[in-house]
Scaffold this active site. Structure first.
Site, short mmCIF file in Angstrom:
data_model
loop_
_atom_site.label_atom_id
_atom_site.label_comp_id
_atom_site.label_asym_id
_atom_site.label_seq_id
_atom_site.Cartn_x
_atom_site.Cartn_y
_atom_site.Cartn_z
N GLU A 35 20.57 -31.70 34.90
CA GLU A 35 21.32 -31.57 36.09
C GLU A 35 20.33 -31.43 37.17
O GLU A 35 19.17 -30.63 37.28
CB GLU A 35 22.22 -30.29 36.06
CG GLU A 35 22.96 -29.98 37.12
CD GLU A 35 23.44 -28.65 37.24
OE1 GLU A 35 23.51 -27.68 36.43
OE2 GLU A 35 24.28 -28.41 38.41
N ARG A 262 16.64 -23.68 22.14
CA ARG A 262 15.88 -23.88 23.54
C ARG A 262 14.58 -23.49 23.15
O ARG A 262 13.99 -22.22 22.35
CB ARG A 262 16.55 -22.67 24.36
CG ARG A 262 17.81 -23.27 25.21
CD ARG A 262 18.13 -22.00 26.17
NE ARG A 262 17.84 -22.52 27.53
CZ ARG A 262 18.51 -23.33 28.22
NH1 ARG A 262 19.45 -24.11 27.79
NH2 ARG A 262 18.03 -23.61 29.44
N LYS A 272 15.92 -22.89 35.45
CA LYS A 272 15.69 -23.73 36.69
C LYS A 272 16.31 -22.40 37.91
O LYS A 272 15.86 -22.54 38.90
CB LYS A 272 16.45 -24.73 37.21
CG LYS A 272 15.93 -26.10 36.22
CD LYS A 272 16.74 -27.30 36.48
CE LYS A 272 17.67 -27.62 35.51
NZ LYS A 272 18.80 -28.35 35.43
P1 ATP Z 1 17.94 -24.57 32.95
O1 ATP Z 1 18.59 -23.36 32.49
O2 ATP Z 1 16.63 -24.47 33.08
O3 ATP Z 1 18.72 -25.07 34.20
P2 ATP Z 1 19.76 -26.28 31.73
O4 ATP Z 1 19.76 -26.60 30.30
O5 ATP Z 1 20.81 -25.74 32.67
O6 ATP Z 1 18.31 -25.52 31.81
P3 ATP Z 1 19.73 -28.87 32.19
O7 ATP Z 1 19.14 -29.85 33.46
O8 ATP Z 1 21.35 -29.12 31.86
O9 ATP Z 1 19.15 -27.56 32.15
O10 ATP Z 1 18.91 -29.83 30.62
C1 ATP Z 1 18.60 -30.90 30.67
C2 ATP Z 1 18.40 -31.11 28.95
O11 ATP Z 1 17.43 -29.91 28.56
C3 ATP Z 1 19.63 -30.53 28.25
O12 ATP Z 1 19.95 -31.18 27.17
C4 ATP Z 1 19.18 -28.91 27.70
O13 ATP Z 1 19.78 -28.85 26.69
C5 ATP Z 1 17.70 -29.54 27.55
N1 ATP Z 1 16.98 -28.10 27.79
C6 ATP Z 1 16.80 -27.20 29.15
N2 ATP Z 1 16.18 -26.43 28.86
C7 ATP Z 1 15.58 -26.39 27.51
C8 ATP Z 1 14.60 -25.67 26.85
N3 ATP Z 1 14.19 -24.37 27.23
N4 ATP Z 1 14.20 -25.96 25.42
C9 ATP Z 1 14.79 -27.19 25.22
N5 ATP Z 1 15.71 -27.97 25.84
C10 ATP Z 1 15.89 -27.55 26.97
MG MG Z 2 22.36 -25.84 33.75
#
Ligand code: ATP
Ligand code: MG
Length: 561
Positions: A35, A262, A272
């Site tokens: 995202e 994660r 983020k």
């Molecule tokens: P954040 O909480 O940092 O915003 P998010 O999961 O909301 O993380 P996305 O932009 O949706 O962020 O993530 C893109 C991809 O990366 C998704 O498939 C998510 O599952 C994966 N991802 C995000 N954070 C991690 C992590 N700490 N370890 C492994 N994969 C991750």
């Molecule tokens: Mg997110």
């Protein structure tokens, strides 16, 4: 690690199994779906390496798909940063996709759902809806609007799209099951009104699809075969399945969702939203501040793409959440830079040393190897003159016999240079040593013969000639948080654990070969650590970032003395 030697992780096993069961290899397709509401961090690196790694292993396309369903949080600059980071990590996506490309398709499908009586417009407040949600052990209550006639739903939905309502007035909900034990199945919201401009669709839309409605359908539109996401989406799988069931064509590929853990890194946060707070509150300067666990922060800090990929490979893909110690990441960057970084000399905490028998006004340029482990790295010249700087902590008036650095009455070698004998020192009125007087042995020059076998000198010091040294700003980074896991405390905000000493800025003195260093150059300051040149460097100011300290230095120094 060589990709072909690495054991398969459980998701790769799953793909293997699907292939064995007849899934056509040419239908394999993956995606990385960020995202664009912030910069990528080290946790994302695991997901990137997983998805793009699968693409490479099976020669299958991998899309970079932006899940851009929330214009309130998403921005073009984040899209740009994400693309830059994925590219820098060394991966090539098949096509760049956006969930917003599918807004019309999603809308059309939503209309079909309404027509089939599987979605309805709810006109309650979000508070009212929340009270009806129930809890995991108690079923929810059906909305009074749940059985609205189809025609009315269609009209309201069209009016929502046409901008006739303010935010919060109506939402479109899927009509699933208010008694489901999975709370996500209790008539989830599919669309809400948001009078916000979107970074790609501008004001074309004022209703936006929810992430849950969008994500699985986007995978299906792209014909993603394996939709890999993190564990928090495990409960969402049932809902994605329900949504897919409404639209799926049996002759097309139906994405298979599987979840992995994660990755959390110690002494930092990988979210983020939390990283955005660090930027907004001014705890760090920017998203690419070298203290940040973002890919761009790590890059500016001097991490190489190889070291990040190796890190992701080493920690692998897990089924359960766990905390990875940051020292594992540091090990990888050290390991990589050890092979590639040229060695140079810089003094961070200078103490003046005068070589009293070295002729005044004279200088000589000594040969210095750029990388003792790599002959092809060549050599350079470093200047020596009568006055040099060494590190303050490398001198003691007296010390026990395990202190192999400079002490009065003992010899020590200058790296690439001569053996010095410390004769005396001068102190200020507070008793601090401000200068050391030494003599040198002109016959002891490094590399000039077998003199080392004649006289055993255990310590070797790095140094710079004062006359030739270049002053530079040196930024020394420490962990951003004092706590190993700052965002896991129930009663405390993670911001309470910010390390007040995460950045120390000092003036160091470096050898003149570094005068024309360019932003991004990497090097090892011998006996100190790995450094890189920061983009803040200008023609009259050199700025270095410490990437990571050296665990093992070439000097046989015993710290316990
Ligand atoms: P954040 O909480 O940092 O915003 P998010 O999961 O909301 O993380 P996305 O932009 O949706 O962020 O993530 C893109 C991809 O990366 C998704 O498939 C998510 O599952 C994966 N991802 C995000 N954070 C991690 C992590 N700490 N370890 C492994 N994969 C991750
Ligand atoms: Mg997110």
């Amino acid at each position: 690690m060589n990709e072909s030697e690495r054991p398969l992780n459980f998701l790769e096993h799953l793909v293997e199994e699907d292939l064995k069961n007849g899934f056509p290899k040419e239908d394999l397709r993956f995606r990385f779906p960020p995202e664009p509401n912030g910069y990528l961090h080290i946790g994302h690196a695991s997901s990137i390496c997983l998805n793009f790694g699968l693409g490479l292993r099976y020669n299958a396309p991998v899309n970079l798909r932006f899940d851009d369903t929330n214009p309130a949080k998403e921005e073009q600059r984040f899209v740009d940063a994400i693309k830059r980071d994925v590219e820098w990590l060394g991966y090539e996506w098949n096509t760049e996709r956006y969930a917003s490309d599918y807004f019309q398709q999603l809308y059309d499908w939503a209309v079909s759902l309404i027509k089939e009586g599987k979605a309805y417009i709810d006109s309650q407040t979000s508070e009212e809806m929340a009270t009806q949600k129930g809890n995991p052990t108690e079923p929810g209550i059906e909305s009074p609007f749940r059985n609205r006639p189809v025609e009315e739903n269609l009209q309201l939905f069209e009016d929502m799209k046409a901008g006739k309502f303010e935010e919060g007035k109506h939402v479109l909900r899927a009509k699933i099951d208010m008694t489901s034990s999975n709370m996500l199945m209790r008539d989830p919201i599919m669309y809400r009104v948001l009078h916000k401009s979107h970074h790609r669709t501008n004001t074309d839309w004022c209703i936006y699809p929810m992430y849950d409605w969008t994500h699985g359908e986007s995978d299906y539109i792209e014909q993603v075969s394996h939709s890999l996401c993190t564990l928090e989406f495990a409960m969402h799988r049932e809902l994605y399945d329900w949504f897919l069931n409404q639209v799926v064509d049996e002759n097309r590929v139906r994405p298979k969702q599987r979840e992995f853990a994660r990755r959390n890194l110690s002494h930092t946060v990988v979210s983020k939203r939390k990283l955005a707070r660090l930027v907004e509150d001014g705890v760090v300067d920017s998203w690419d501040d070298p203290r940040m666990p973002t890919i761009s922060g790590l890059r500016r800090r001097g991490y190489s793409p190889e070291s990040i990929r190796n890190f992701a490979d080493t920690i692998g893909i897990a089924k359960r959440d766990n905390l990875i110690d940051v020292s594992l990441l540091e090990f990888q960057v050290r390991d990589h830079l050890n092979k590639v970084a040229p060695r140079v000399m810089g003094v961070l905490n200078p103490l003046k040393v005068v070589i009293t028998n070295y002729p005044e006004g004279e200088e000589e340029w000594l040969d210095a190897e750029n990388n003792p482990g790599d002959e092809s790295a060549g050599s350079r010249k470093v200047p020596l003159s009568r006055e040099i700087y060494i590190e303050k902590e490398d001198f003691r008036e007296e010390a026990n016999k395990k202190f192999f650095r400079m002490k009065l009455g003992k010899e020590v070698r200058l790296k690439n240079g001569y053996i010095l004998m410390a004769e005396s020192c001068t102190k200020d009125s507070d008793g601090n040593v401000i200068e050391v007087q030494c003599t040198y042995d002109p016959k002891s020059k490094s590399g000039s013969g077998s003199e080392e076998s004649l006289r055993k000198v255990k310590g070797t010091l790095h140094w710079v000639s004062i006359k030739h040294a270049v002053a530079a700003e040196v930024r020394l980074y420490d962990r951003l948080f004092t706590d190993e896991s700052p965002d896991t405390h129930k009663d405390k905000d993670f911001m309470e654990f910010v390390n007040p000493d995460s950045l120390e800025v000092i003036t160091g003195y470096v050898e003149p070969s570094l005068k024309d260093s360019k932003s991004g150059d990497q090097m090892q300051f011998q006996r100190i650590g790995y450094f890189c040149v920061d983009p803040d460097t200008t023609s009259d100011k050199l700025v270095f970032n410490r990437t990571v300290g050296l665990r093992d230095s070439w000097a046989k120094i015993q710290e316990k003395s």
